[in-house]
Design an enzyme around this catalytic site. Structure first.
Site, PDB file in Angstrom:
ATOM      1  N   ASN A  80     -12.632 -22.780 -23.607  1.00 19.09           N
ATOM      2  CA  ASN A  80     -13.235 -24.081 -23.304  1.00 19.09           C
ATOM      3  C   ASN A  80     -13.709 -24.733 -24.601  1.00 19.09           C
ATOM      4  O   ASN A  80     -13.553 -24.159 -25.678  1.00 19.09           O
ATOM      5  CB  ASN A  80     -14.380 -23.927 -22.300  1.00 19.09           C
ATOM      6  N   LYS A 118       3.958 -10.062 -25.808  1.00 17.40           N
ATOM      7  CA  LYS A 118       3.977 -11.518 -25.629  1.00 17.40           C
ATOM      8  C   LYS A 118       4.986 -11.887 -24.531  1.00 17.40           C
ATOM      9  O   LYS A 118       6.121 -11.381 -24.530  1.00 17.40           O
ATOM     10  CB  LYS A 118       4.363 -12.183 -26.956  1.00 17.40           C
ATOM     11  N   LYS A 153     -27.546 -23.046  -9.225  1.00 19.05           N
ATOM     12  CA  LYS A 153     -27.190 -21.984 -10.182  1.00 19.05           C
ATOM     13  C   LYS A 153     -28.367 -21.059 -10.440  1.00 19.05           C
ATOM     14  O   LYS A 153     -28.210 -19.842 -10.527  1.00 19.05           O
ATOM     15  CB  LYS A 153     -26.751 -22.609 -11.510  1.00 19.05           C
TER      16      LYS A 153
END
Ligand SMILES: Cc1cc2nc3c(=O)[nH]c(=O)nc-3n(C[C@H](O)[C@H](O)[C@H](O)COP(=O)(O)O)c2cc1C
Length: 418
Positions: free
Chosen positions: A208, A289, A350
């Site tokens: 992020n 990969k 939360k």
């Protein structure tokens, strides 16, 4: 505790004539005061007056024969608990913002680790000039503090903003800064910062936009006030603040293990979970990969599953001894009142779900707050005062906001066990 050490930089504004009065007031308030003057300041106030009231020789020369063989200017920069620049001319603000070091005053401003409090004083047009406005923003973003100026009649005959704040108010602001210098001694902060990565294969991961700025600011602010600080950082390009112990991690399980290990060694900490933890983990990451076809296949057929909830896990384990602070970056739309209501609702949910003691919530997706922004603003919701969220006010540099948060939590923050 020994007398607080204050280094007063006097620069070349007309308000320099108030400097001896300021020094007297600071000495009367219990400070040891060392005065440094710029060359321009010497036209407005004599060294003799300043030396007499401070009871110390005034320093102004970068190269001082009496200091031969010692790095006097760095010793000087290391000496104070607080640097006050009063009056602060437009010129010294510009030189400090640019990082110039062409006289003793600016060398000290660049080399010191002490907090710096500026009391600007200048003609209104100089104060409102975009160059000065930009210099101020730069210095603020680096953590400098400001007091004043006042509005009123200026020495140049203009009426408007630019007059140096009156010495008693300046002394009050300086003492407030000094009171913070060691108020967190005996407390420990464990802070996580930055993003985490959830790897799909050895080269691809989900992450992020967290830059780590808020968590690093919290670490810096707490360390500067005497707390023992451990910073557990995700992959970010940031230097470690002075006096802070740093542990680097990449993934959420590594973050959990590092924080849990620290809490096992010292549970009486403020745990500030500022890191933006990836909520998901790869469903069976591969060691090799993935080629393009295999990657597309994985993405099309449920590559991700829910990851570990670091905050909830740690709160469940440690909330009896630690003070647990969560951070929430949320989006919200509408007018100010509905944004506030929506953010507080999300934060309250939360707070309850994670069983933290407090939650700081800020808005993301708008300028001036959240990821990547120099500034931030939001609300602090506390478990024991559910109806009374604290508003941090207008967006402020993250370092200033960090101090605000520490002030707000100080009372409930446990002392470390002996
Ligand atoms: C009479 C007089 C008064 C001044 N007053 C101010 C002032 O109040 N604020 C300011 O920013 N500059 C003022 N200046 C300009 C500064 O003295 C000039 O920018 C100088 O280079 C500042 O140097 P320093 O920042 O190293 O002290 C004044 C200049 C003169 C001649």
């Amino acid at each position: 505790m020994s007398a607080p050490r204050l280094l007063l930089v006097v620069t070349g504004g007309i308000a320099a004539y108030k400097a001896p009065e300021l020094v007297r007031a600071l000495v009367a308030a219990g400070c040891e005061v060392q005065v440094v003057t710029t060359r321009a300041a010497q036209a407005f106030v004599t060294e003799l007056s300043l030396a007499t009231v401070s009871k110390r020789p005034v320093r102004s020369a970068l190269v001082d024969p009496a200091e031969e063989g010692r790095v006097g200017h760095i010793e000087l920069a290391d000496w104070p608990d607080l640097v006050v620049v009063a009056p602060a001319t437009a010129d010294v603000l510009a030189r400090a913002a640019a990082g110039l070091a062409d006289d003793l005053a600016t060398v000290v401003l660049l080399a010191t680790r002490a907090p710096v409090l500026y009391a600007p004083a200048m003609n209104s047009n100089m104060w409102q000039h975009p160059a000065t406005v930009a210099n101020l923003a730069t210095l603020r973003a680096r953590g400098a503090h400001f007091v004043g100026p006042d509005a009123g009649e200026l020495a140049c005959g203009w009426i408007g903003p630019g007059r140096m704040i009156d010495p008693p108010i300046l002394v009050e602001a300086a003492l407030q800064q000094l009171a913070r210098r060691a108020d967190l001694r005996g407390r420990a902060l464990l802070v996580s910062a930055g993003p985490t990565r959830a790897y799909l294969d050895p080269v691809r991961f989900l992450t992020n936009a967290s830059t780590g700025a808020m968590g690093f600011a919290l670490a810096e602010a707490a360390a500067s006030r005497g707390a023992t600080v451990t910073l557990v950082a995700g992959p970010v390009q940031r230097s470690t603040p002075a006096g802070v112990r740093r542990i680097d991690i990449e993934t959420a399980p590594q973050l959990l293990a590092a924080l849990d290990g620290e809490l096992a060694a010292q549970p009486r900490q403020l745990l500030a979970m500022v890191a933006a933890v990836a909520d998901v983990t790869a469903a069976g990451p591969t060691d090799a990969k993935l080629d393009k076809a295999a990657l597309l296949q994985r993405l099309a057929h449920g590559a991700w599953v829910e990851g570990v909830d670091v905050l909830a896990t740690l709160a469940a384990r440690w909330r009896e001894q630690a003070l647990v602070l969560g951070f929430a970056a949320q989006t919200a739309e509408g007018d100010d009142a509905s944004v506030r209501a929506s953010l507080l609702r999300q934060a309250a949910a939360k707070l309850a779900a994670k069983r933290a003691h407090a939650f700081f919530v800020n808005r993301v997706g708008v300028p001036q707050t959240g990821f990547g922004s120099e500034t931030n603003a939001g609300w602090l919701l506390r478990e024991d005062q559910p109806g009374a969220a604290l508003d941090s006010g207008a967006p402020q540099p993250k370092l200033a906001l960090a101090h605000w948060l520490l002030d707000a939590l100080r009372e409930r923050w446990p002392q470390v066990s002996a």
